[in-house]
Write a protein that holds these residues in place. Structure first.
Motif, PDB file in Angstrom:
ATOM      1  N   ILE A   1       0.842  -1.201   0.000  1.00 31.64           N
ATOM      2  CA  ILE A   1       0.000   0.000   0.000  1.00 31.64           C
ATOM      3  C   ILE A   1       0.879   1.254   0.000  1.00 31.64           C
ATOM      4  O   ILE A   1       2.041   1.208   0.392  1.00 31.64           O
ATOM      5  CB  ILE A   1      -0.968   0.020   1.203  1.00 31.64           C
ATOM      6  N   PRO A   2       0.326   2.404  -0.438  1.00 33.14           N
ATOM      7  CA  PRO A   2       1.131   3.635  -0.479  1.00 33.14           C
ATOM      8  C   PRO A   2       1.648   4.035   0.895  1.00 33.14           C
ATOM      9  O   PRO A   2       0.931   3.952   1.892  1.00 33.14           O
ATOM     10  CB  PRO A   2       0.146   4.672  -1.021  1.00 33.14           C
ATOM     11  N   ARG A   3       2.868   4.489   0.919  1.00 30.32           N
ATOM     12  CA  ARG A   3       3.506   4.935   2.159  1.00 30.32           C
ATOM     13  C   ARG A   3       3.363   6.444   2.298  1.00 30.32           C
ATOM     14  O   ARG A   3       3.546   7.189   1.332  1.00 30.32           O
ATOM     15  CB  ARG A   3       4.983   4.536   2.122  1.00 30.32           C
ATOM     16  N   ALA A   4       3.036   6.900   3.473  1.00 32.37           N
ATOM     17  CA  ALA A   4       2.844   8.329   3.718  1.00 32.37           C
ATOM     18  C   ALA A   4       4.183   9.035   3.901  1.00 32.37           C
ATOM     19  O   ALA A   4       5.180   8.431   4.306  1.00 32.37           O
ATOM     20  CB  ALA A   4       1.980   8.537   4.956  1.00 32.37           C
ATOM     21  N   ASP A   5       4.195  10.325   3.609  1.00 26.03           N
ATOM     22  CA  ASP A   5       5.381  11.132   3.888  1.00 26.03           C
ATOM     23  C   ASP A   5       5.600  11.259   5.395  1.00 26.03           C
ATOM     24  O   ASP A   5       4.675  11.065   6.199  1.00 26.03           O
ATOM     25  CB  ASP A   5       5.226  12.526   3.283  1.00 26.03           C
ATOM     26  N   PHE A   6       6.824  11.591   5.785  1.00 27.00           N
ATOM     27  CA  PHE A   6       7.210  11.817   7.184  1.00 27.00           C
ATOM     28  C   PHE A   6       6.995  10.569   8.049  1.00 27.00           C
ATOM     29  O   PHE A   6       6.803  10.677   9.251  1.00 27.00           O
ATOM     30  CB  PHE A   6       6.434  13.002   7.774  1.00 27.00           C
ATOM     31  N   ASN A   7       6.976   9.372   7.403  1.00 31.52           N
ATOM     32  CA  ASN A   7       6.759   8.122   8.152  1.00 31.52           C
ATOM     33  C   ASN A   7       5.501   8.200   9.018  1.00 31.52           C
ATOM     34  O   ASN A   7       5.476   7.721  10.164  1.00 31.52           O
ATOM     35  CB  ASN A   7       7.974   7.801   9.033  1.00 31.52           C
ATOM     36  N   ALA A   8       4.461   8.792   8.458  1.00 27.67           N
ATOM     37  CA  ALA A   8       3.238   9.007   9.229  1.00 27.67           C
ATOM     38  C   ALA A   8       2.325   7.781   9.257  1.00 27.67           C
ATOM     39  O   ALA A   8       1.230   7.845   9.792  1.00 27.67           O
ATOM     40  CB  ALA A   8       2.465  10.201   8.652  1.00 27.67           C
ATOM     41  N   ASP A   9       2.777   6.671   8.700  1.00 27.36           N
ATOM     42  CA  ASP A   9       1.970   5.453   8.722  1.00 27.36           C
ATOM     43  C   ASP A   9       1.969   4.836  10.122  1.00 27.36           C
ATOM     44  O   ASP A   9       2.889   5.035  10.920  1.00 27.36           O
ATOM     45  CB  ASP A   9       2.549   4.427   7.731  1.00 27.36           C
ATOM     46  N   THR A  10       0.936   4.062  10.392  1.00 24.03           N
ATOM     47  CA  THR A  10       0.857   3.304  11.638  1.00 24.03           C
ATOM     48  C   THR A  10       1.112   1.847  11.320  1.00 24.03           C
ATOM     49  O   THR A  10       0.401   1.248  10.505  1.00 24.03           O
ATOM     50  CB  THR A  10      -0.525   3.456  12.283  1.00 24.03           C
ATOM     51  N   CYS A  11       2.133   1.255  11.936  1.00 22.05           N
ATOM     52  CA  CYS A  11       2.518  -0.122  11.641  1.00 22.05           C
ATOM     53  C   CYS A  11       2.459  -0.968  12.910  1.00 22.05           C
ATOM     54  O   CYS A  11       2.803  -0.500  13.997  1.00 22.05           O
ATOM     55  CB  CYS A  11       3.928  -0.170  11.060  1.00 22.05           C
ATOM     56  N   THR A  12       2.037  -2.205  12.723  1.00 25.14           N
ATOM     57  CA  THR A  12       1.989  -3.156  13.831  1.00 25.14           C
ATOM     58  C   THR A  12       2.780  -4.393  13.434  1.00 25.14           C
ATOM     59  O   THR A  12       2.482  -5.033  12.423  1.00 25.14           O
ATOM     60  CB  THR A  12       0.540  -3.553  14.153  1.00 25.14           C
ATOM     61  N   ASP A  13       3.803  -4.718  14.215  1.00 25.26           N
ATOM     62  CA  ASP A  13       4.597  -5.928  14.027  1.00 25.26           C
ATOM     63  C   ASP A  13       4.427  -6.790  15.272  1.00 25.26           C
ATOM     64  O   ASP A  13       4.847  -6.376  16.378  1.00 25.26           O
ATOM     65  CB  ASP A  13       6.088  -5.590  13.881  1.00 25.26           C
ATOM     66  N   GLU A  14       3.838  -7.943  15.138  1.00 29.80           N
ATOM     67  CA  GLU A  14       3.669  -8.813  16.298  1.00 29.80           C
ATOM     68  C   GLU A  14       3.608 -10.259  15.842  1.00 29.80           C
ATOM     69  O   GLU A  14       3.471 -10.549  14.650  1.00 29.80           O
ATOM     70  CB  GLU A  14       2.413  -8.435  17.088  1.00 29.80           C
ATOM     71  N   THR A  15       3.706 -11.164  16.767  1.00 29.69           N
ATOM     72  CA  THR A  15       3.643 -12.576  16.424  1.00 29.69           C
ATOM     73  C   THR A  15       2.288 -12.896  15.801  1.00 29.69           C
ATOM     74  O   THR A  15       1.237 -12.577  16.375  1.00 29.69           O
ATOM     75  CB  THR A  15       3.867 -13.449  17.662  1.00 29.69           C
ATOM     76  N   GLY A  16       2.325 -13.465  14.620  1.00 26.55           N
ATOM     77  CA  GLY A  16       1.105 -13.893  13.952  1.00 26.55           C
ATOM     78  C   GLY A  16       0.405 -12.822  13.135  1.00 26.55           C
ATOM     79  O   GLY A  16      -0.592 -13.104  12.458  1.00 26.55           O
ATOM     80  N   ARG A  17       0.936 -11.578  13.117  1.00 27.49           N
ATOM     81  CA  ARG A  17       0.205 -10.527  12.396  1.00 27.49           C
ATOM     82  C   ARG A  17       1.123  -9.360  12.063  1.00 27.49           C
ATOM     83  O   ARG A  17       1.991  -8.978  12.848  1.00 27.49           O
ATOM     84  CB  ARG A  17      -0.952 -10.017  13.244  1.00 27.49           C
ATOM     85  N   ALA A  18       0.894  -8.783  10.882  1.00 24.58           N
ATOM     86  CA  ALA A  18       1.496  -7.499  10.519  1.00 24.58           C
ATOM     87  C   ALA A  18       0.395  -6.642   9.928  1.00 24.58           C
ATOM     88  O   ALA A  18      -0.462  -7.126   9.170  1.00 24.58           O
ATOM     89  CB  ALA A  18       2.625  -7.675   9.523  1.00 24.58           C
TER      90      ALA A  18
END
Length: 616
Positions: free
Chosen positions: A498-515
């Motif tokens: 998916i498109p990435r926002a400027d200024f790293n304004a995206d919300t990301c979740t890295d966890e066991t079993g899910r991204a």
């Protein structure tokens, strides 16, 4: 100096609603080429990038491809003030004593491709490009074209190029051996599979060349060719094909990003244009017009041109990573195939019909011949895919062998085959035995479809076997992989980019079993339905995705031990909003593997794409 969207796209700001808008679009697309015509008008060179063929052939490509749009414009009565350029260019390019001579064809040659547009123009507009020529120029043109057509052509859609060239020669009264024409027409029929679908030759490849080449040229023949029995067969096949190929388009006009030659961009809408040209109401005229107009509008806000207005090699933006070895600077102008309806008068029902909005629902649509199951959602169509391959093209695995393709999210090409940890792998499962190099699906030993599901067997190494089932699940899809390996492997599996926002304004979740990745406009997620792999919302290397230059790809990563391991994955992507949040809150359950095996044991049939031997 600021960024100018109009310079980055000649369609920018054009409403693309009327015939007048389409005429303006064509003129605006052609105008930036004028400064690049050579002194003798036979060559058009827009930049210094090379293709595998010689420079003279590339310059001919730049000269000839605009004719796919300009010829219909003139045939429909549209004004164009530069026909003298093309008359002069034709005479000089085929004069062996002129410094801008295109070179002699002595075998399978890119020139044969470009001469098809010239044949079409000679057929439709002899009064503009043939009749005014002096006799010496006519003799050179006739000699050049009759010589070029004597050689064999590539064993795929190229065979239509001789047919188009022959129609032009016949119109101009130039004699030639018609048995060669009939031979190629018969061989083209050998690529027909049924239900409107062809292969692009005897290869495991059923891509956009079927609508924008096989059917496009067939429908031109249906209108202009003299074998009316064959013309009617082309019409009947196209009418069948329209019912299926509409599912390669989404409700906004975007088309499935899949396969090679996507730098031809809105040539993907050429099938709808050709239906109109052949006066074939395969679907109601308002439906055909809607698909056509929406597709052109989809392109109007994307930076598809250089700052000088010349179309770039690329898809959603200039991008040589996704290009083919046969793409020169003039290659993108096959996009002008989309302007074929300009040959029709304003009172034709295609132009007078009111656009009908797309009427897609969420029910999966199985397509046996290309080996796909189509899933429509808001502003997107997703194809689960198994059964195709292409080892000849750059990034062939990414273009043909991913598990899933999309109109909204495109797909990504890898830019470093020795950087496993930096791979996008959207829609793919990558395996590595050294954490540096990697293998992905390139071909299938088995590819079957049953109801709305797909099954494939593939071997990333000779001693490693992967069985993959693909299952639609509402806004999600499920992938089941059974991996049998004699040694431990590391795996990375990607969802949608998916498109990435400027200024790293995206919300990301890295966890066991899910991204999970949430950007300004879209949401993407990938789940391990067994809960074992580690999630990673990976900020992909720039310029890997076809549609946007910077993306985030949710991934699952983990080890598989020697022996047999089953991985179960669910992936989705949607525009940000309540529908996406609802999908995230209601993920699918793990499927019953035994039930899937039973389904394919009972109803599995081979997809058509795989029913030819592999070619190396």
């Amino acid at each position: 100096m600021t960024y100018n969207p109009a310079a980055a796209n000649p369609l920018f700001g054009n409403p693309l609603r009327s015939r007048q808008d389409i005429e303006k679009a064509l003129r605006d697309l052609f105008a930036p080429l004028l400064p690049y015509f050579s002194e003798g008008s036979a060559r058009v060179r827009v930049d210094g990038a090379a293709a595998h063929f010689d420079r003279a052939a590339a310059d001919l490509e730049g000269f000839a491809r605009p004719l796919w749009g300009l010829t219909p414009l003139a045939a429909g009565g549209g004004e164009f003030e530069h026909w003298a350029l093309f008359r002069e260019g034709l005479a000089n390019g085929m004069d062996p004593d002129h410094p801008e001579y295109w070179g002699t064809v002595n075998g399978i040659d890119q020139r044969q491709v470009e001469l098809a547009a010239i044949g079409f123009t000679l057929k439709v507009l002899p009064h503009l490009v043939w009749d005014p020529q002096p006799q010496g120029a006519k003799d050179n043109i006739a000699a050049y074209l009759t010589h070029a057509r004597k050689f064999d052509y590539a064993d795929n859609n190229w065979k239509f190029f001789r047919i188009l060239l022959d129609m032009g020669l016949e119109q101009c009264g130039v004699p030639f051996d018609e048995t060669l024409t009939e031979k190629f027409l018969d061989e083209l029929d050998g690529f027909y599979l049924g239900d409107g679908w062809y292969r692009d030759g005897n290869v495991r490849r059923i891509d956009h060349y079927i609508p924008f080449a096989m059917h496009f040229y067939g429908l031109i023949y249906a209108r202009l060719g003299k074998d009316r029995k064959r013309a009617e067969a082309y019409r009947e096949r196209a009418a069948l094909f329209a019912r299926d190929i509409q599912h390669w388009f989404d409700e906004d006009g975007g088309t499935l990003a899949f396969g090679r030659s996507l730098t031809y961009r809105f040539a993907c809408g050429g099938f709808w244009a050709a239906l109109a040209y052949a006066d074939l109401e395969a679907l109601p005229w308002g439906v055909i017009k809607g698909h056509y107009m929406r597709h052109l509008r989809w392109w109007a806000d994307k930076p598809i041109a250089h700052g000088n207005g010349v179309l770039s090699v690329g898809f959603g933006y200039p991008n040589l990573f996704m290009s083919e070895n046969y793409n020169s600077g003039g290659s993108p102008y096959w996009a002008l195939k989309a302007f074929l309806p300009l040959a029709l008068p304003a009172e034709h029902p295609f132009w007078t019909a009111e656009e009908v909005e797309a009427d897609f629902d969420a029910k999966p649509v199985p397509l046996k011949h290309p080996g796909m199951v189509m899933q429509h959602s808001k502003g997107n169509v997703v194809a689960l895919s198994s059964g195709q391959q292409n080892w000849q093209m750059r990034a062939g695995s990414e273009k043909y062998a991913k598990f899933v393709y999309s109109s909204r999210y495109g797909f990504s090409v890898e830019t470093d085959e020795r950087a496993y940890n930096a791979g996008c792998f959207d829609g793919m499962l990558a395996l590595s035995d050294d954490n540096r190099h990697y293998r992905v699906r390139e071909s299938n030993e088995t590819a079957q479809i049953a109801e709305n599901c797909l099954f494939a067997v593939w071997k990333p190494w000779g001693d490693v076997t992967v069985e993959t089932w693909l299952v639609p699940a509402g806004h999600w899809h499920i992938r089941v992989h059974r991996i049998t390996t004699p040694r431990a492997l590391h795996t990375t599996e990607g969802g949608f980019a998916i498109p990435r926002a400027d200024f790293n304004a995206d919300t990301c979740t890295d966890e066991t079993g899910r991204a999970l990745a949430k950007g300004e406009t879209d949401v993407a997620a990938i789940l391990d339905l067994g809960g074992q792999r580690q999630g990673r919302a990976f900020r992909a290397l720039p310029n890997t995705n076809l549609i946007v230059a910077k993306t985030i790809v949710p991934q699952l990563r983990g080890e598989v031990a020697a022996g047999t391991t089953v991985l179960m994955t669910a992936a989705m992507a949607l525009p940000a909003g309540s529908e996406a949040e609802d999908a995230l809150a209601n993920p699918p359950k793990a499927p019953d593997l035994e039930a899937l095996e039973a389904l394919f044991g009972r109803e599995g049939t081979d997809v058509s794409a795989i029913l030819v031997p592999e070619r190396f």
